[in-house]
Scaffold this motif. Structure first.
Motif, PDB file in Angstrom:
ATOM      1  N   LEU A   1     -39.407  99.921 -30.906  1.00 32.10           N
ATOM      2  CA  LEU A   1     -38.136  99.439 -30.362  1.00 32.10           C
ATOM      3  C   LEU A   1     -37.048 100.488 -30.540  1.00 32.10           C
ATOM      4  O   LEU A   1     -36.961 101.168 -31.568  1.00 32.10           O
ATOM      5  CB  LEU A   1     -37.700  98.149 -31.058  1.00 32.10           C
ATOM      6  N   SER A   2     -36.193 100.602 -29.558  1.00 30.26           N
ATOM      7  CA  SER A   2     -35.015 101.447 -29.672  1.00 30.26           C
ATOM      8  C   SER A   2     -33.995 100.750 -30.571  1.00 30.26           C
ATOM      9  O   SER A   2     -34.028  99.520 -30.729  1.00 30.26           O
ATOM     10  CB  SER A   2     -34.410 101.678 -28.287  1.00 30.26           C
ATOM     11  N   PRO A   3     -33.071 101.479 -31.182  1.00 22.06           N
ATOM     12  CA  PRO A   3     -32.021 100.825 -31.968  1.00 22.06           C
ATOM     13  C   PRO A   3     -31.263  99.803 -31.117  1.00 22.06           C
ATOM     14  O   PRO A   3     -30.813 100.119 -30.021  1.00 22.06           O
ATOM     15  CB  PRO A   3     -31.121 101.998 -32.378  1.00 22.06           C
ATOM     16  N   GLY A   4     -31.177  98.587 -31.605  1.00 18.21           N
ATOM     17  CA  GLY A   4     -30.554  97.516 -30.834  1.00 18.21           C
ATOM     18  C   GLY A   4     -31.501  96.829 -29.871  1.00 18.21           C
ATOM     19  O   GLY A   4     -31.126  95.858 -29.209  1.00 18.21           O
ATOM     20  N   GLY A   5     -32.752  97.325 -29.776  1.00 16.67           N
ATOM     21  CA  GLY A   5     -33.745  96.707 -28.901  1.00 16.67           C
ATOM     22  C   GLY A   5     -34.183  95.358 -29.435  1.00 16.67           C
ATOM     23  O   GLY A   5     -34.030  95.058 -30.626  1.00 16.67           O
ATOM     24  N   VAL A   6     -34.732  94.524 -28.557  1.00 21.30           N
ATOM     25  CA  VAL A   6     -35.106  93.161 -28.946  1.00 21.30           C
ATOM     26  C   VAL A   6     -36.560  92.880 -28.611  1.00 21.30           C
ATOM     27  O   VAL A   6     -37.172  93.544 -27.759  1.00 21.30           O
ATOM     28  CB  VAL A   6     -34.207  92.106 -28.267  1.00 21.30           C
ATOM     29  N   ALA A   7     -37.100  91.870 -29.287  1.00 26.37           N
ATOM     30  CA  ALA A   7     -38.465  91.406 -29.046  1.00 26.37           C
ATOM     31  C   ALA A   7     -38.453  89.902 -28.835  1.00 26.37           C
ATOM     32  O   ALA A   7     -37.716  89.178 -29.511  1.00 26.37           O
ATOM     33  CB  ALA A   7     -39.369  91.765 -30.229  1.00 26.37           C
ATOM     34  N   ARG A   8     -39.270  89.453 -27.890  1.00 25.97           N
ATOM     35  CA  ARG A   8     -39.460  88.028 -27.632  1.00 25.97           C
ATOM     36  C   ARG A   8     -40.959  87.757 -27.723  1.00 25.97           C
ATOM     37  O   ARG A   8     -41.740  88.284 -26.924  1.00 25.97           O
ATOM     38  CB  ARG A   8     -38.919  87.645 -26.248  1.00 25.97           C
ATOM     39  N   ILE A   9     -41.349  86.937 -28.701  1.00 28.05           N
ATOM     40  CA  ILE A   9     -42.760  86.790 -29.046  1.00 28.05           C
ATOM     41  C   ILE A   9     -43.128  85.315 -29.129  1.00 28.05           C
ATOM     42  O   ILE A   9     -42.406  84.514 -29.737  1.00 28.05           O
ATOM     43  CB  ILE A   9     -43.052  87.474 -30.396  1.00 28.05           C
ATOM     44  N   ALA A  10     -44.246  84.957 -28.515  1.00 30.15           N
ATOM     45  CA  ALA A  10     -44.840  83.625 -28.671  1.00 30.15           C
ATOM     46  C   ALA A  10     -46.208  83.796 -29.311  1.00 30.15           C
ATOM     47  O   ALA A  10     -47.029  84.595 -28.847  1.00 30.15           O
ATOM     48  CB  ALA A  10     -44.970  82.928 -27.322  1.00 30.15           C
ATOM     49  N   THR A  11     -46.445  83.061 -30.376  1.00 20.66           N
ATOM     50  CA  THR A  11     -47.750  83.087 -31.031  1.00 20.66           C
ATOM     51  C   THR A  11     -48.118  81.663 -31.433  1.00 20.66           C
ATOM     52  O   THR A  11     -47.436  80.702 -31.054  1.00 20.66           O
ATOM     53  CB  THR A  11     -47.763  84.058 -32.224  1.00 20.66           C
ATOM     54  N   LEU A  12     -49.206  81.498 -32.186  1.00 17.24           N
ATOM     55  CA  LEU A  12     -49.718  80.172 -32.488  1.00 17.24           C
ATOM     56  C   LEU A  12     -49.784  79.931 -33.991  1.00 17.24           C
ATOM     57  O   LEU A  12     -50.144  80.828 -34.758  1.00 17.24           O
ATOM     58  CB  LEU A  12     -51.110  79.988 -31.877  1.00 17.24           C
ATOM     59  N   GLY A  13     -49.423  78.708 -34.387  1.00 19.15           N
ATOM     60  CA  GLY A  13     -49.403  78.328 -35.784  1.00 19.15           C
ATOM     61  C   GLY A  13     -50.620  77.540 -36.221  1.00 19.15           C
ATOM     62  O   GLY A  13     -51.560  77.303 -35.443  1.00 19.15           O
ATOM     63  N   PRO A  14     -50.621  77.073 -37.481  1.00 22.62           N
ATOM     64  CA  PRO A  14     -51.827  76.524 -38.118  1.00 22.62           C
ATOM     65  C   PRO A  14     -52.389  75.251 -37.499  1.00 22.62           C
ATOM     66  O   PRO A  14     -53.569  74.953 -37.693  1.00 22.62           O
ATOM     67  CB  PRO A  14     -51.363  76.264 -39.560  1.00 22.62           C
ATOM     68  N   ARG A  15     -51.589  74.465 -36.780  1.00 21.06           N
ATOM     69  CA  ARG A  15     -52.129  73.232 -36.198  1.00 21.06           C
ATOM     70  C   ARG A  15     -52.843  73.475 -34.872  1.00 21.06           C
ATOM     71  O   ARG A  15     -53.379  72.540 -34.266  1.00 21.06           O
ATOM     72  CB  ARG A  15     -51.000  72.206 -36.001  1.00 21.06           C
ATOM     73  N   THR A  16     -52.889  74.709 -34.430  1.00 17.52           N
ATOM     74  CA  THR A  16     -53.597  75.026 -33.190  1.00 17.52           C
ATOM     75  C   THR A  16     -55.075  74.653 -33.300  1.00 17.52           C
ATOM     76  O   THR A  16     -55.752  75.031 -34.257  1.00 17.52           O
ATOM     77  CB  THR A  16     -53.457  76.521 -32.871  1.00 17.52           C
ATOM     78  N   LEU A  17     -55.547  73.883 -32.312  1.00 17.40           N
ATOM     79  CA  LEU A  17     -56.944  73.436 -32.248  1.00 17.40           C
ATOM     80  C   LEU A  17     -57.374  72.679 -33.505  1.00 17.40           C
ATOM     81  O   LEU A  17     -58.536  72.709 -33.898  1.00 17.40           O
ATOM     82  CB  LEU A  17     -57.889  74.620 -31.993  1.00 17.40           C
ATOM     83  N   HIS A  18     -56.433  71.957 -34.121  1.00 14.73           N
ATOM     84  CA  HIS A  18     -56.776  71.239 -35.354  1.00 14.73           C
ATOM     85  C   HIS A  18     -57.820  70.149 -35.087  1.00 14.73           C
ATOM     86  O   HIS A  18     -58.639  69.826 -35.961  1.00 14.73           O
ATOM     87  CB  HIS A  18     -55.523  70.651 -36.000  1.00 14.73           C
ATOM     88  N   GLU A  19     -57.818  69.596 -33.871  1.00 16.97           N
ATOM     89  CA  GLU A  19     -58.822  68.590 -33.535  1.00 16.97           C
ATOM     90  C   GLU A  19     -60.225  69.192 -33.578  1.00 16.97           C
ATOM     91  O   GLU A  19     -61.169  68.571 -34.095  1.00 16.97           O
ATOM     92  CB  GLU A  19     -58.562  68.020 -32.131  1.00 16.97           C
ATOM     93  N   LEU A  20     -60.343  70.402 -33.053  1.00 19.30           N
ATOM     94  CA  LEU A  20     -61.647  71.067 -33.031  1.00 19.30           C
ATOM     95  C   LEU A  20     -62.094  71.424 -34.441  1.00 19.30           C
ATOM     96  O   LEU A  20     -63.271  71.260 -34.803  1.00 19.30           O
ATOM     97  CB  LEU A  20     -61.572  72.320 -32.158  1.00 19.30           C
ATOM     98  N   ARG A  21     -61.152  71.896 -35.252  1.00 12.56           N
ATOM     99  CA  ARG A  21     -61.487  72.246 -36.644  1.00 12.56           C
ATOM    100  C   ARG A  21     -61.989  71.007 -37.393  1.00 12.56           C
ATOM    101  O   ARG A  21     -62.991  71.053 -38.112  1.00 12.56           O
ATOM    102  CB  ARG A  21     -60.246  72.822 -37.335  1.00 12.56           C
ATOM    103  N   THR A  22     -61.279  69.888 -37.215  1.00 13.00           N
ATOM    104  CA  THR A  22     -61.662  68.657 -37.902  1.00 13.00           C
ATOM    105  C   THR A  22     -63.020  68.144 -37.418  1.00 13.00           C
ATOM    106  O   THR A  22     -63.877  67.747 -38.219  1.00 13.00           O
ATOM    107  CB  THR A  22     -60.595  67.574 -37.677  1.00 13.00           C
ATOM    108  N   ALA A  23     -63.229  68.160 -36.105  1.00  9.17           N
ATOM    109  CA  ALA A  23     -64.482  67.663 -35.551  1.00  9.17           C
ATOM    110  C   ALA A  23     -65.667  68.501 -35.997  1.00  9.17           C
ATOM    111  O   ALA A  23     -66.746  67.964 -36.301  1.00  9.17           O
ATOM    112  CB  ALA A  23     -64.396  67.626 -34.026  1.00  9.17           C
ATOM    113  N   PHE A  24     -65.497  69.813 -36.054  1.00  9.30           N
ATOM    114  CA  PHE A  24     -66.590  70.669 -36.510  1.00  9.30           C
ATOM    115  C   PHE A  24     -66.930  70.414 -37.981  1.00  9.30           C
ATOM    116  O   PHE A  24     -68.041  70.697 -38.426  1.00  9.30           O
ATOM    117  CB  PHE A  24     -66.252  72.146 -36.305  1.00  9.30           C
ATOM    118  N   GLY A  25     -65.960  69.884 -38.733  1.00 11.13           N
ATOM    119  CA  GLY A  25     -66.230  69.544 -40.127  1.00 11.13           C
ATOM    120  C   GLY A  25     -67.315  68.498 -40.280  1.00 11.13           C
ATOM    121  O   GLY A  25     -67.939  68.387 -41.339  1.00 11.13           O
ATOM    122  N   ALA A  26     -67.553  67.727 -39.211  1.00 17.45           N
ATOM    123  CA  ALA A  26     -68.633  66.736 -39.236  1.00 17.45           C
ATOM    124  C   ALA A  26     -69.983  67.344 -38.902  1.00 17.45           C
ATOM    125  O   ALA A  26     -71.010  66.664 -38.995  1.00 17.45           O
ATOM    126  CB  ALA A  26     -68.315  65.613 -38.235  1.00 17.45           C
TER     127      ALA A  26
END
Length: 266
Positions: free
Chosen positions: A138-163
């Motif tokens: 980034l240049s000085p004063g430059g900005v970033a816009r970021i989308a990422t994923l947190g821990p509850r992502t695909l929690h249904e799949l994680r739980t189901a695979f536990g079986a």
């Protein structure tokens, strides 16, 4: 994780190479996340002059038309480590400069980017390594816009695979607190952050997993299973996932969306 050719990254890259033909049609979660990120871009302060824009982890180029419209006079660099994804991105109307590279190790000059954009790519990366690169390019004063994923992502799949077994079938998504701390450690200023929930829906588990596979998430963990789950395992997985069926008859897959607006001090 800095080497694009390490086994984990290579496994992910191959999954995205395979997903490239279906990614655009199946990537409605990515599209929804991009719309949230674009709204955040409109709402927050931008540099006075934006000469160079980076779409880091551009996929098939879904965000490129919006970025081109938002910054019509800027050079746009589309970067991804999947050559198949870049081939599809090359067909977009804006036809930006294409770079095949890992966002943890950018082949870009220090201070060369005024606006850094990344939609649903950071979850495959180390926060510390990635934010060091964000700060560096980034240049000085430059900005970033970021989308990422947190821990509850695909929690249904994680739980189901536990079986089914005790294997890792979903990656360990990182908390918003960790992302924020890593950005501060790298030297970035947090302008804004938000936490939202997006969903994908399907009539049955096979279709839902097909959607996940179609957007490149076929490789969801750094540990390969030694064997397939088999017919009984599949039946157990289906039965466990039924606990999440909604009143409208659909099965959900949760995407725990984290939005970040960051700035490099001038």
């Amino acid at each position: 994780m800095n080497n694009v050719f390490d086994p984990y990254k290579t496994q992910i890259r191959r999954a995205f190479d395979r997903a490239a033909p279906t990614y655009g049609a199946a990537g409605h979660v990515q599209g929804a996340a991009a719309q949230r990120l674009l709204a955040l871009t409109h709402a927050q302060t931008l540099p006075t002059h934006v000469h160079r824009v980076l779409d880091a982890g551009c996929g098939v180029g879904q965000s490129l038309p919006a970025l081109s419209a938002f910054f019509p006079h800027a050079q746009c660099i589309a970067l991804d480590f999947s050559t198949a994804m870049l081939a599809h991105a090359a067909r977009t109307a804006c036809a930006p400069h294409l770079v095949c590279a890992d966002i943890e190790c950018l082949p870009l000059t220090d201070g060369s980017i005024d606006f850094y954009w990344s939609n649903l790519a950071f979850q495959w990366c180390s926060p510390e390594a990635t934010f060091r690169e964000v700060f560096r390019v980034l240049s000085p004063g430059g900005v970033a816009r970021i989308a990422t994923l947190g821990p509850r992502t695909l929690h249904e799949l994680r739980t189901a695979f536990g079986a089914v077994d005790d294997g890792d079938h979903v990656i360990d998504f990182i908390s918003v607190e960790h992302w924020l701390a890593a950005s501060k450690t790298a030297g970035l200023t947090i302008q804004f952050h938000a936490h939202e929930t997006l969903f994908d829906f399907a009539a049955d588990l096979r279709a839902l997993l097909g959607n996940i596979k179609a957007i490149g998430a076929r490789t969801v963990t750094s540990q390969r299973r030694r064997r397939t789950i088999g017919r009984k395992g599949w039946q157990a997985l289906q039965c466990a996932y039924e606990a999440f069926r909604r009143p409208d008859g659909t099965l959900p897959a949760t995407y725990d969306l984290i939005l970040l607006a960051l700035r490099k001090p001038a």
